[in-house]
Structures are given as C-alpha cells and as structure tokens.
Write an enzyme that holds these catalytic residues in place. Structure first.
Site, PDB file in Angstrom:
ATOM      1  N   THR A  34      52.148  37.898  45.143  1.00 35.75           N
ATOM      2  CA  THR A  34      51.409  36.759  45.689  1.00 35.75           C
ATOM      3  C   THR A  34      50.387  36.228  44.687  1.00 35.75           C
ATOM      4  OG1 THR A  34      50.042  38.432  46.724  1.00 35.75           O
ATOM      5  CG2 THR A  34      51.600  37.289  48.151  1.00 35.75           C
ATOM      6  N   GLU A 157      43.527  42.535  27.895  1.00 34.86           N
ATOM      7  CA  GLU A 157      44.921  42.965  28.047  1.00 34.86           C
ATOM      8  C   GLU A 157      45.874  41.819  27.690  1.00 34.86           C
ATOM      9  OE1 GLU A 157      45.652  45.812  30.966  1.00 34.86           O
ATOM     10  OE2 GLU A 157      47.823  45.513  31.018  1.00 34.86           O
ATOM     11  N   ASP A 169      43.852  43.881  38.952  1.00 40.69           N
ATOM     12  CA  ASP A 169      43.546  45.260  38.560  1.00 40.69           C
ATOM     13  C   ASP A 169      42.118  45.404  38.042  1.00 40.69           C
ATOM     14  OD1 ASP A 169      46.146  45.587  39.220  1.00 40.69           O
ATOM     15  OD2 ASP A 169      46.871  45.966  37.194  1.00 40.69           O
TER      16      ASP A 169
END
Ligand code: ADP
Ligand code: MG
Length: 383
Positions: A34, A157, A169
């Site tokens: 989502t 990242e 995250d």
C-alpha cells in the site's frame, strides 16, 4: 544481553564509556504493497534491536566495529566512498546524507550489534541507518527533528546502498512506541498511534527461509499495473491521483475498461487500504478476533489477487487455519519469501512453534526459524 556485549567490546577497543542507543527491528501488522500506492501501513517496533555504543572523535576519522560480523571498517568523513563490503554502506550512507544537509561530523568511534535477524524482513537495515542517524544527532547536537531523521535514513538506503525502499521502516524505527502500532499515511506522512494491548497474545514470525529472485522484477510489474489502473480510473474520476483515492465503487464502474489482471491488482490495494483503517478501529475496541480475520483477508488478497505470495508462505498460513489459538496470519513484506506474521495466544506459542516447524520440515525439507516478538518503543538512548 547484546547491549552489554556491545558496550564491553566498545570499552575494550576504545577505553572509554560510550553513549548507548537501542534501535529496534519492526513488523508490519497489516497494509502490504500500500505504501507506493500512497495508502496506509500499520507497523510496530519490536523487542529485537541493534545496539550502538558510540563516542565522538575530533580528528575526522570514523571507526566502526560490527560485533556480529567480527569485522571493522575505518574511513574519513572528508572522503565518503563505497567500502567494497556490504554492512558499512548502511552507515556511510548516513554520513553522506548528513553532509548533504550541511551537517558536519568530526568523526566517531562506533561498536554495534544485536539480535535482529539479517535479511529476514524485520528491517535490520533501517535499524542500522536510523539508529546511527539518531545517535549522531544526539552526540553532536545536530538539532535534526524526528521526521527529518526518518527521511535522511531512508535516503541513505536509497542513494548510498542503492535500495529503493519506502519510508515505513525508518519511520517506525524512530516513532515506534511500546504497546502501540503506528498507522502511517504514506502520502501526507501523518501518523496516529493505536493501542495494541493484549498481554495474552504474541506476535510470532515464521521464516520460510526462501527468497525468490522474482521479487524485484515482480515488484516493478505490480507498481506499473497499479499505475495503469489509476490511468483508467482517471478517465471517469480525474481527481484519483493514486489507488489511495479510489473506492471499490469507482473501480467497478471502470471494470469494463480494464483487463482482468489490472482489475484484481487494484481491487486488492483498495481493499487493503480499507482493511488498515478498519483494523485500527478493531484495536480501539480491543477486538483482536476481528483484527486477526483481517490479517487472513489480507493474505488471501496478496496471494490470489495481488499474486505476490509463494507456496511456502501459503502453506504456513494454511497450517494455522484450524488452530483456534491463532487469531490471524498473513505473509509480511514484499512477498515471494520472507516471513509470515501470526497472532498467537500466549499459552499456545510453544506448541505452535513445534507444529509449524515439523509440518514445514516435512513438506519442504527446510527448518523455518520462528521469532517471538513483543511491541517495544522506537530508537532511544539507554544511557
Ligand atoms: P532486512 O532489512 O530485512 O533485515 P536487508 O537486506 O535490507 O534485510 O539488510 C540486511 C543487511 O544489513 C545485512 O546484509 C548487513 O549488511 C546489514 N546488517 C544488518 N544487521 C547487521 C548487523 N547486526 N551487523 C552488521 N550488519 C548488519
Ligand atoms: Mg532492509
């Protein structure tokens, strides 16, 4: 205790008392695929973490020691380049982002390690990035607010490690709270906490021990299919900017204009977004039976409509269907491997583990690792 091991190693190497920071892993209770559709996710920080022991230097040198790898790496803040190894990139990437923000660090000593399984989908990578960003922010008084820490950890990242991850995250790593899940709106980046207060239940993860090479190409295909669906929906409803804005009614009005595959991909995403909101209402009523049913519905959609499951994940979920003490089960993460997440009654956890491990071993000849989790607070200073 990993925290003590990390601290002791630091004192052995650097002969001083460090700042100690705990940076947790995470689960996502519901809301899968989502995020890039600008919808909702429902993660929680857990009682598995990476611990950082860290102290400032003033000579522009950064000394890293990874306890779990028994490996060190040293670099200069004035020269940030790829290390040629895997684990340092997650940390150098944070320095790279700080530099881009004009925040200059004078160097530091850092020992870290913990008990988040690597590469299992509990986001050990975000724990590294956000944990270091948080630690340096504190150590050097950088004055970076929480949401900016989240964004810079995500960008580390994206840009330095080269993984195109979303923001969930790093977000839950920084904003996590004990006994609470976090509903994140992936468009506005607003969030709200919901209680997850049931001491009779455990969150149990079962690792299929498989990762399919399919995962990244199928991920890109799903994103393209969702975008194609939005384009068709826009013909009747120009205000729909992402599947987040679409209702099942709007989708059904456009059904004749799209192929069957696009339709079922969109259907899954629209329903999953609705499920996240409904699941939060369940938590406000402490209704874990209803919450668990939505986890099964989520898995069904992921498996049959979004088609990102695999035989190992489906098997693990199916095994729980006749276990009264399991309230919910679904695949967690991008799919094609990784873990299932299960809501299991406390007194059944031991038997659950035995039964799952023996049936999985019999079927696939592999031992699935099982992790038992509690919801804990996000990244914070221990001392
Ligand atoms: P996940 O985030 O799901 O755990 P990733 O593949 O994104 O999996 O990140 C795992 C990588 O992060 C590892 O390969 C390693 O390079 C690094 N890493 C994670 N935890 C540690 C640790 N405790 N020590 C050193 N490196 C780690
Ligand atoms: Mg990761």
């Amino acid at each position: 205790m990993p925290a003590e091991i990390v601290r002791n190693k630091f004192i052995e190497l650097f002969k001083e008392e460090p700042l100690l920071v705990r940076s947790p892993g995470r689960v996502n209770l519901i809301g899968e695929h989502t995020d890039y559709n600008m919808g909702f996710v429902l993660p929680a920080a857990i009682d598995k973490a990476i611990y950082f022991a860290i102290s400032p230097r003033s000579d522009g040198v950064c000394k890293l020691f990874a306890v779990d790898m028994n490996d060190s790496y040293e670099f200069s803040v004035s020269e940030l380049k790829k290390s040629g190894k895997q684990w340092p990139e997650y940390l150098i990437g944070v320095l790279d982002q700080l530099k881009k923000l004009g925040k200059n660090i004078e160097g530091f000593n850092c020992v870290f390690g913990g008990d988040i399984p690597l590469g299992a989908g509990l986001s050990s990578s975000a724990a590294l990035e956000a944990g270091l960003a948080f630690s340096l922010n504190h150590l050097f008084n950088l004055g970076i607010d929480k949401l900016s820490l989240v964004k810079l950890a995500q960008k580390s990242e994206n840009e330095f490690v080269g993984v195109n991850c979303g923001i969930m995250d790093q977000y839950i790593n920084i904003f996590g709270a004990a006994k609470k899940v976090l509903k994140i709106d992936c468009r506005s980046l607003e969030y709200e906490y919901h209680p997850f207060t049931n001491d009779d239940l455990r969150i149990v993860l079962c690792n299929t021990m498989v990762t399919h090479s399919l995962a990244s190409s199928e991920y890109n295909t799903r994103r393209a299919q969702c975008e194609a669906g939005v384009k068709i929906l826009q013909q009747k409803y120009p205000s729909i900017k992402s599947l987040r804005d679409a209702s099942m009614q709007a989708l059904d009005e456009s059904k004749a204009d799209m192929d069957a595959v696009t339709y079922k991909r969109c259907k899954y995403v629209i329903e999953e977004n609705e499920r996240v909101t409904a699941a939060c209402a369940d938590l406000e009523k402490n209704d874990f039976v209803s919450f668990g049913c939505r986890m099964y519905q989520s898995h069904n959609g992921l498996s049959r409509e979004y088609e990102v499951s695999c035989k190992e994940l489906d098997f693990l979920v199916e095994q729980t269907e006749n276990m009264d003490s399991v309230l919910g089960s679904r695949m967690m993460g991008g799919g094609f491997g990784g873990c299932t997440i299960n809501l299991v009654k406390n007194d059944f956890v031991g038997e659950f583990k035995n039964r799952i491990q023996s049936s999985y071993k019999e079927k696939f000849g592999k031992d699935p690792l099982v992790y038992i989790c509690k919801i804990e607070e996000g990244t914070h200073i221990i001392r």
